[in-house]
Design an enzyme around this catalytic site. Structure first.
Site, PDB file in Angstrom:
ATOM      1  N   TYR A 139       3.453 -19.772 -23.481  1.00 33.95           N
ATOM      2  CA  TYR A 139       2.437 -20.027 -22.457  1.00 33.95           C
ATOM      3  C   TYR A 139       1.146 -19.232 -22.719  1.00 33.95           C
ATOM      4  O   TYR A 139       0.293 -19.119 -21.861  1.00 33.95           O
ATOM      5  CB  TYR A 139       3.027 -19.651 -21.090  1.00 33.95           C
ATOM      6  CG  TYR A 139       2.438 -20.387 -19.897  1.00 33.95           C
ATOM      7  CD1 TYR A 139       2.769 -21.709 -19.622  1.00 33.95           C
ATOM      8  CD2 TYR A 139       1.564 -19.749 -19.028  1.00 33.95           C
ATOM      9  CE1 TYR A 139       2.247 -22.361 -18.522  1.00 33.95           C
ATOM     10  CE2 TYR A 139       1.036 -20.405 -17.912  1.00 33.95           C
ATOM     11  CZ  TYR A 139       1.386 -21.707 -17.670  1.00 33.95           C
ATOM     12  OH  TYR A 139       0.876 -22.356 -16.577  1.00 33.95           O
ATOM     13  N   LYS A 171      -5.712 -19.772 -17.525  1.00 34.20           N
ATOM     14  CA  LYS A 171      -5.590 -19.698 -16.066  1.00 34.20           C
ATOM     15  C   LYS A 171      -6.201 -18.399 -15.542  1.00 34.20           C
ATOM     16  O   LYS A 171      -6.780 -18.374 -14.441  1.00 34.20           O
ATOM     17  CB  LYS A 171      -4.123 -19.824 -15.649  1.00 34.20           C
ATOM     18  CG  LYS A 171      -3.512 -21.197 -15.921  1.00 34.20           C
ATOM     19  CD  LYS A 171      -4.199 -22.303 -15.133  1.00 34.20           C
ATOM     20  CE  LYS A 171      -3.404 -23.603 -15.168  1.00 34.20           C
ATOM     21  NZ  LYS A 171      -4.097 -24.691 -14.429  1.00 34.20           N
TER      22      LYS A 171
END
Lengths: 255, 79
Positions: free
Chosen positions: A150, A157
């Protein structure tokens, strides 16, 4: 009806979390503009569902990682609606790799869609928010925690959340509220893609509440942040995770 | 520029192999294309030809010859 007569753009608004947000905004009377990337049929289906709630629903194909496509999308919004009241920056993508395996293409692709798009969409949205407005970005716990494969998405993000804070301060004098909703693992088809069909570690699927977060849970938070009740909440990241981030558990086998 | 030539140039630019010996038998694997390359190729072809390429259709395209024939058919259907 919280948003009767308002016009809302939901990027990536045709499926998953975006679809839930689109339909909730439509239920509250907003005309919805559903941005989609490639699947027109899915976008049209969501638009039809929205229209059943007696609102206008308009679909626009645009890769939000591409500045020119964003510009064209907003030209179409201006031509079609002449205004915008709500911007939900939901579209997301990303290369699922570990940090050491990331290349610049995967990095740029992820950052452009997940973080830069909100900045560019906000810049285009402001002139259309003639009576003020609301902006909500959808982020994830991956900005704060390390998840398998991720790296690019998590960083993007984190950048998205910082863009949210800067916009919140800069746009406050213009009557525009900007906030973010951070989700933990949400039951959507994106989960399968991200995990390579393996499912997520149980720690990210189980919550103290006893079930996974669902798209409608995220939509509920977005609706609140777009309401006048949230007027004094600015630049915040509201976590919707059923308490998952409060408990420390080691990831084990996929669930 | 023909559809074949447009596809050839588009695909080779995205996979960063502009000198590759591109033939109808060339596959994505031959080109070393990863999933990001394939998404970018599909998006670029959809834009250039104003068509839609559903992911399900991709499964039936074994090589660039299939891709060219598929795009030609889609363009013809569009009129």
């Amino acid at each position: 009806m919280l948003f009767k007569g308002k016009v809302a753009l939901i990027t990536g608004g045709s499926r998953g979390i975006g679809r839930a947000i689109t339909l909730r905004l439509a239920s509250e009377g907003a005309d919805v503009i559903i941005n989609y990337f490639r699947k027109r049929d899915t976008a049209e289906l969501t638009a039809q569902e929205a229209r059943q709630k007696s609102v206008k629903a308009h679909i626009i194909k645009a890769d939000v990682g591409d500045e020119e496509k964003i510009n064209r999308m907003f030209s179409e919004i201006e031509r079609t609606f002449g205004r915008l009241d709500i911007l939900v920056n939901n579209a997301a993508s990303g290369v699922a790799r570990s940090a050491l395996d990331l290349d610049t293409r995967g990095w740029d692709w992820t950052m452009n869609i997940n973080a830069r798009a909100f900045l560019l969409c906000a810049q285009k949205a402001v002139p259309l928010m003639k009576d003020g407005g609301k902006m909500v970005s959808i982020t994830s716990l991956g900005s704060r925690f390390v998840l398998p494969s991720y790296a690019a998405i998590g960083v993007s993000k984190a950048a998205l959340e910082t863009v949210t804070r800067y916009l919140a301060v800069e746009l406050a004098p213009k009557g525009i509220c900007v906030n973010a909703v951070a989700a933990s693992a949400v039951e959507t088809e994106a989960i399968n893609v991200l995990s390579g069909g393996q499912g997520l570690p149980p720690a990210w699927c189980r919550t103290p509440v006893g079930r996974m977060v669902e798209p409608e849970d995220i939509a509920n938070a977005v609706i609140f942040l777009c309401s006048e009740e949230a007027f004094m909440i600015r630049g915040q990241v509201i976590t919707v995770d059923g308490g998952a981030s409060l408990v420390q558990t080691a990831p084990d086998k996929p669930c | 520029m023909s559809i074949e030539e447009t596809i050839r140039k588009t695909v080779l630019k995205i996979v960063r192999k502009e000198e590759f010996d591109f033939t109808p038998a060339t596959t994505f694997k031959d080109l070393g294309a990863d999933s990001l390359d394939i998404v970018q190729i599909l998006v670029a072809l959809e834009d250039k030809f104003d068509i839609e390429i559903p992911d399900d259709d991709l499964k039936g395209l074994a090589n660039m010859g299939d891709m060219i024939a598929y795009v030609e058919r889609k363009v013809a259907e569009k009129g």
